[in-house]
Design an enzyme around this catalytic site. Structure first.
Site, mmCIF file in Angstrom:
data_model
loop_
_atom_site.group_PDB
_atom_site.id
_atom_site.type_symbol
_atom_site.label_atom_id
_atom_site.label_comp_id
_atom_site.label_asym_id
_atom_site.label_seq_id
_atom_site.Cartn_x
_atom_site.Cartn_y
_atom_site.Cartn_z
ATOM 1 N N GLU A 67 0.814 -1.224 0.000
ATOM 2 C CA GLU A 67 0.000 0.000 0.000
ATOM 3 C C GLU A 67 0.848 1.275 0.000
ATOM 4 O O GLU A 67 0.387 2.326 0.457
ATOM 5 C CB GLU A 67 -0.924 0.008 1.218
ATOM 6 C CG GLU A 67 -1.990 -1.059 1.162
ATOM 7 C CD GLU A 67 -3.107 -0.749 2.145
ATOM 8 O OE1 GLU A 67 -4.177 -0.319 1.693
ATOM 9 O OE2 GLU A 67 -2.898 -0.920 3.359
ATOM 10 N N HIS A 86 -0.356 5.434 8.145
ATOM 11 C CA HIS A 86 -1.541 4.678 7.724
ATOM 12 C C HIS A 86 -1.780 3.571 8.739
ATOM 13 O O HIS A 86 -0.897 2.739 8.981
ATOM 14 C CB HIS A 86 -1.361 4.086 6.331
ATOM 15 C CG HIS A 86 -2.396 3.046 6.011
ATOM 16 N ND1 HIS A 86 -3.750 3.323 6.052
ATOM 17 C CD2 HIS A 86 -2.296 1.730 5.680
ATOM 18 C CE1 HIS A 86 -4.422 2.222 5.761
ATOM 19 N NE2 HIS A 86 -3.563 1.238 5.540
ATOM 20 N N HIS A 88 -4.764 0.819 10.920
ATOM 21 C CA HIS A 88 -6.041 0.104 10.986
ATOM 22 C C HIS A 88 -6.585 0.103 12.421
ATOM 23 O O HIS A 88 -7.308 -0.827 12.801
ATOM 24 C CB HIS A 88 -5.877 -1.351 10.532
ATOM 25 C CG HIS A 88 -5.209 -1.540 9.208
ATOM 26 N ND1 HIS A 88 -4.488 -2.661 8.894
ATOM 27 C CD2 HIS A 88 -5.160 -0.741 8.107
ATOM 28 C CE1 HIS A 88 -4.022 -2.562 7.649
ATOM 29 N NE2 HIS A 88 -4.400 -1.398 7.158
ATOM 30 N N HIS A 156 -11.504 -0.186 6.422
ATOM 31 C CA HIS A 156 -10.062 -0.366 6.317
ATOM 32 C C HIS A 156 -9.296 0.316 7.455
ATOM 33 O O HIS A 156 -8.693 -0.359 8.270
ATOM 34 C CB HIS A 156 -9.629 0.190 4.945
ATOM 35 C CG HIS A 156 -8.184 -0.022 4.621
ATOM 36 N ND1 HIS A 156 -7.688 0.162 3.354
ATOM 37 C CD2 HIS A 156 -7.133 -0.374 5.379
ATOM 38 C CE1 HIS A 156 -6.389 -0.086 3.343
ATOM 39 N NE2 HIS A 156 -6.026 -0.413 4.569
#
Ligand code: MN
Length: 222
Positions: A67, A86, A88, A156
């Protein structure tokens, strides 16, 4: 960067998945990010340099994160951004799935007053495995982020961006904390009072002034 990986793992913002990156200090067209590895294990030796097309430079043949396009496309779109997380983190996921927006419930997360838009990959690309796998996905996420510091990703996770690694780490941590606290406030059942935009705007310079205090502590702990 190594400290940022370990700090975020310590706060549960990153587990085996998720990543943090920083724009290259000597070349704004490149960024630093770990090779594909669990953040808690990352050391300086794991860092790779990628260009904004997300290709490794200098013949580095190690496996990069799938990603990485999250990072390349946000750096391309936002010249002011020099660090990206980033995550989760579980507390944030309900707000990416619900019609209830994530809003600043306390001063520590006042930066959320600049918006926390939701990026739904399905609305642009149809059913996918939810991962940001290519430039088009990354660009759509960057467009959804706009000028905000945080964007939620439906089904996500989220991204937090800043000018500087300590502030990106701060925003990633306090986005998760705000989400947890907001759910508790909603669960109490009464009406919930959030920061108004004027209050939010007043908190941001304070965070910028004091960021090195938590950063010193966080680094010491890892
Ligand atoms: Mn992800």
């Amino acid at each position: 960067m190594a400290a940022a990986n370990r700090i975020l793992a310590g706060y549960g913002v990153l587990d085996a998945f998720g990543h943090v990156s920083a724009r290259h200090p000597d070349d704004p067209g490149r960024f630093l990010i770990s090779r594909s590895r669990a953040p808690e294990l990352v050391t300086v030796a794991d860092l790779m340099v990628l260009d904004l097309d997300c290709n490794p430079v200098e013949g580095d043949t190690r496996t990069p994160y799938l990603e990485r396009f999250i990072h390349g496309e946000i750096y391309r779109t936002r010249p002011d951004v020099t660090a990206i997380v980033h995550s989760h983190a579980p507390a944030v996921i309900p707000f990416a799935a619900s019609s209830v927006p994530l809003r600043p419930i306390y001063h520590m997360a006042g930066f959320l007053g600049r918006g926390a838009p939701v990026f739904d990959i399905r609305s642009r690309f149809g059913p996918t495995d939810l991962l940001v796998r290519n430039h088009d996905h990354g660009r759509a996420l960057a467009e959804a982020l706009g000028e905000s510091d945080v964007a939620l990703m439906r089904g996500h996770g989220y991204v937090a961006v800043a000018a500087g690694i300590p502030m990106a780490v701060y925003r990633a941590i306090y986005t998760q904390m705000n989400a947890d606290l907001q759910q508790r406030a909603i669960a109490l059942g009464g009406s919930v009072t959030y920061l108004v935009p004027e209050e939010s705007a007043l908190t941001v310079p304070v965070q910028e002034l004091t960021i090195m205090r938590p950063w010193e502590l966080w680094k010491r702990k890892v």
